[in-house]
Scaffold this motif. Structure first.
Motif, short mmCIF file in Angstrom:
data_model
loop_
_atom_site.label_atom_id
_atom_site.label_comp_id
_atom_site.label_asym_id
_atom_site.label_seq_id
_atom_site.Cartn_x
_atom_site.Cartn_y
_atom_site.Cartn_z
N ILE A 1 0.88 -1.17 0.00
CA ILE A 1 0.00 0.00 0.00
C ILE A 1 0.91 1.22 0.00
CG2 ILE A 1 -1.69 1.33 1.30
CD1 ILE A 1 -2.78 -1.32 2.37
N GLU A 2 0.70 2.11 -0.97
CA GLU A 2 1.54 3.30 -1.07
C GLU A 2 0.82 4.51 -0.50
OE1 GLU A 2 3.76 4.04 -4.64
OE2 GLU A 2 3.43 1.97 -5.29
N SER A 3 1.62 5.40 0.05
CA SER A 3 1.11 6.64 0.61
C SER A 3 1.37 7.77 -0.37
CB SER A 3 1.84 6.92 1.93
OG SER A 3 1.56 8.22 2.38
N GLU A 4 0.56 8.80 -0.28
CA GLU A 4 0.81 10.01 -1.08
C GLU A 4 1.53 11.06 -0.25
OE1 GLU A 4 -2.65 11.47 -3.06
OE2 GLU A 4 -3.25 9.48 -3.71
N PHE A 5 1.90 10.68 0.98
CA PHE A 5 2.62 11.58 1.86
C PHE A 5 3.96 11.94 1.25
CE2 PHE A 5 5.68 12.22 5.35
CZ PHE A 5 5.05 13.23 6.06
N ILE A 6 4.31 13.22 1.29
CA ILE A 6 5.56 13.70 0.73
C ILE A 6 6.32 14.43 1.83
CG2 ILE A 6 6.63 15.22 -0.96
CD1 ILE A 6 4.02 14.96 -2.59
N THR B 1 4.48 31.40 -0.49
CA THR B 1 3.07 31.71 -0.70
C THR B 1 2.14 30.72 0.01
OG1 THR B 1 3.08 30.47 -2.76
CG2 THR B 1 3.46 32.83 -2.91
N THR B 2 2.61 29.50 0.26
CA THR B 2 1.78 28.51 0.93
C THR B 2 2.09 28.54 2.41
OG1 THR B 2 1.89 27.15 -1.04
CG2 THR B 2 1.14 26.08 0.97
N ASP C 1 0.86 21.25 6.37
CA ASP C 1 0.71 20.26 7.43
C ASP C 1 -0.65 19.58 7.36
OD1 ASP C 1 3.24 20.85 8.34
OD2 ASP C 1 2.55 22.15 9.96
N ASN C 2 -1.71 20.35 7.17
CA ASN C 2 -3.05 19.77 7.10
C ASN C 2 -3.20 18.86 5.89
OD1 ASN C 2 -3.98 20.96 9.46
ND2 ASN C 2 -4.74 22.77 8.40
N LYS D 1 -3.37 13.19 3.91
CA LYS D 1 -2.79 12.11 3.10
C LYS D 1 -2.41 10.92 3.99
CE LYS D 1 -1.12 14.98 -0.68
NZ LYS D 1 0.05 15.49 -1.41
N LEU D 2 -1.84 11.19 5.15
CA LEU D 2 -1.50 10.11 6.07
C LEU D 2 -2.75 9.42 6.59
CD1 LEU D 2 1.51 11.47 8.16
CD2 LEU D 2 1.51 9.60 6.51
#
Length: 125
Positions: free
Chosen positions: A31-36, A45-46, A52-53, A58-59
């Motif tokens: 199972i892969e995560s999209e967490f980076i 700008t972000t 964090d949210n 994603k987690l």
């Protein structure tokens, strides 16, 4: 006597290798995560809280996918090099479907799939 369903999960924040302990051949589900992992960026700008949210969401999706897999087992060993296994345990502890499952958590280094298989086999034998 009914057989206890046992599961080993080697994981970090990027992916989880899920191995059911049986007398037959081991099959490893990934199972892969999209967490980076965020690297420092020159962009300002972000907002950090937005990043964090987004990463927390994603987690949560990642942990839910693993939880969906775990819910039909009786004993689960969570192992790996990061605190992702502890975060998963905490996430699942809030859901009553997982209260009857016996979890154990072990710190390990990075492992090959063969080493993961051997670890699960030795743990449950």
């Amino acid at each position: 006597m009914k057989s206890t369903k046992k599961l080993g999960i080697w994981m970090d924040h990027s992916f989880a290798h899920i191995m059911e302990f049986t007398s037959r051949h081991f099959e490893i589900e990934t199972i892969e995560s999209e967490f980076i992992t965020q690297k420092h960026s020159t962009k300002t700008t972000t907002k950090c809280s937005d990043i964090d949210n987004t990463q927390k969401k994603k987690l949560s999706v990642y942990y839910k996918k693993i939880g969906d897999y775990i819910q039909n087992y009786h004993r689960v060993i969570l192992f790996g090099p990061t605190n992702a296994k502890i975060e998963l345990f905490d996430f699942l502890s809030e859901d009553e479907r997982f209260l009857k499952i016996k979890f154990e958590i072990k710190d390990t280094d990075k492992m090959t799939q063969s080493q993961q298989h051997s670890f699960v086999k030795e743990y449950f034998s």
